[in-house]
Design a protein around this motif. Structure first.
Motif, mmCIF file in Angstrom:
data_model
loop_
_atom_site.group_PDB
_atom_site.id
_atom_site.type_symbol
_atom_site.label_atom_id
_atom_site.label_comp_id
_atom_site.label_asym_id
_atom_site.label_seq_id
_atom_site.Cartn_x
_atom_site.Cartn_y
_atom_site.Cartn_z
ATOM 1 N N TYR A 40 28.758 36.384 30.823
ATOM 2 C CA TYR A 40 30.574 36.281 29.605
ATOM 3 C C TYR A 40 29.540 36.752 28.463
ATOM 4 O O TYR A 40 28.691 36.154 27.871
ATOM 5 N N ASP A 41 30.730 37.675 27.747
ATOM 6 C CA ASP A 41 29.804 37.883 26.311
ATOM 7 C C ASP A 41 30.615 36.626 25.322
ATOM 8 O O ASP A 41 30.676 35.463 25.494
ATOM 9 N N ALA A 42 30.094 36.534 24.185
ATOM 10 C CA ALA A 42 30.131 35.438 23.683
ATOM 11 C C ALA A 42 31.970 34.939 22.698
ATOM 12 O O ALA A 42 32.134 34.107 22.411
ATOM 13 N N THR A 43 32.372 36.133 23.172
ATOM 14 C CA THR A 43 34.026 34.978 23.376
ATOM 15 C C THR A 43 34.504 34.352 24.202
ATOM 16 O O THR A 43 35.608 34.423 24.437
ATOM 17 N N GLY A 44 34.203 34.622 25.437
ATOM 18 C CA GLY A 44 33.894 34.263 26.742
ATOM 19 C C GLY A 44 34.772 34.653 27.620
ATOM 20 O O GLY A 44 35.061 34.718 28.981
ATOM 21 N N ALA A 45 35.376 35.946 27.483
ATOM 22 C CA ALA A 45 35.114 37.153 28.773
ATOM 23 C C ALA A 45 34.218 37.640 29.399
ATOM 24 O O ALA A 45 33.060 37.394 29.108
ATOM 25 N N ALA A 46 35.192 37.812 30.755
ATOM 26 C CA ALA A 46 33.667 38.143 32.411
ATOM 27 C C ALA A 46 33.230 39.452 31.552
ATOM 28 O O ALA A 46 34.078 40.646 31.745
ATOM 29 N N VAL A 47 32.235 39.716 31.306
ATOM 30 C CA VAL A 47 31.448 41.017 31.799
ATOM 31 C C VAL A 47 30.621 41.623 32.960
ATOM 32 O O VAL A 47 30.120 42.727 32.651
ATOM 33 N N GLY A 48 30.242 41.012 33.901
ATOM 34 C CA GLY A 48 29.952 41.516 35.215
ATOM 35 C C GLY A 48 29.291 40.461 35.926
ATOM 36 O O GLY A 48 29.755 39.068 35.641
ATOM 37 N N SER A 49 28.023 40.812 36.609
ATOM 38 C CA SER A 49 27.349 39.518 37.292
ATOM 39 C C SER A 49 25.908 40.290 37.537
ATOM 40 O O SER A 49 25.349 41.521 37.743
ATOM 41 N N VAL A 50 25.046 39.092 37.723
ATOM 42 C CA VAL A 50 24.069 39.813 38.222
ATOM 43 C C VAL A 50 24.275 38.934 40.141
ATOM 44 O O VAL A 50 24.048 37.958 40.180
ATOM 45 N N LYS A 51 23.408 39.396 40.993
ATOM 46 C CA LYS A 51 23.150 39.038 42.258
ATOM 47 C C LYS A 51 21.396 39.424 42.165
ATOM 48 O O LYS A 51 20.702 40.180 41.800
ATOM 49 N N LEU A 52 20.837 38.284 42.897
ATOM 50 C CA LEU A 52 19.727 38.323 43.074
ATOM 51 C C LEU A 52 19.260 37.757 44.800
ATOM 52 O O LEU A 52 20.102 36.436 45.434
#
Length: 183
Positions: A40-52
């Motif tokens: 999430y960015d600083a406004t709380g908007a979802a911007v992506g993901s990380v998968k491990l």
């Protein structure tokens, strides 16, 4: 068909053990070989993901996909606390369980290159940690920084100062995601 002979029952048990050993698990069983983070960015908007995912030969495969970020190179790290409250200083410093100097922190990842359209994708394998290490008591979080990480190789004042050694001069934190089991 329900196994009724000892051989058939044994085959089922061996098959179930093999699934667990390779990380597939049983239905309803928590994944111990995968974690993920919604970014999430600083406004709380979802911007992506990380998968491990843990690799069968060792190491951890990391896959990141983000959108809506400023173009250019950005520091990309695992931080030591699983809390993401803007401006994301709640995530603590770089995750560094072995007490190494930068760029040898376990949480130091390759720089993330964001395209002109604000998107980035990256995939790499790290041998600096195991999946289980990412779920310690304080948790951990991925941080995307405003600037590129210079890996403490660029000295602003002739010798490495404390900021360069700690962060690689990656600057402010523009996105964050808490690492969670599964994914």
């Amino acid at each position: 068909m329900k196994p009724t002979t000892p051989i058939a029952k044994g085959a089922v048990i061996l098959a179930m053990a093999a699934l667990i050993a390779i990380g597939m698990g049983l239905p309803g069983q928590a994944e111990t070989n995968r974690v993920s983070a919604s970014i999430y960015d600083a406004t709380g908007a979802a911007v992506g993901s990380v998968k491990l995912n843990g690799e069968s030969g060792g190491g951890v495969r990391v896959r990141v996909e983000v959108t809506g970020l400023p173009p250019g190179f950005h520091g990309f790290h695992i931080h030591s606390v699983g809390v993401c409250e803007a401006p994301f200083t709640t995530a603590g410093g770089h995750w560094n369980p072995a007490g190494q100097t930068h760029p040898s922190h376990a949480g130091d990842q390759p720089v993330l290159m964001v395209n002109a359209d604000g998107t980035a994708e990256a995939s790499f394998v790290s041998d600096r940690y195991e999946i289980a290490h990412l779920l310690d008591a304080d948790g951990n979080a991925f941080i995307i920084h405003a600037n590129p990480d210079n890996y403490a190789n660029v000295y602003r004042y002739g010798t490495p100062d404390a900021t360069t050694l700690a962060t690689g001069d990656a600057g402010g934190r523009i996105a964050c995601g808490v690492i969670q089991p599964g994914g």
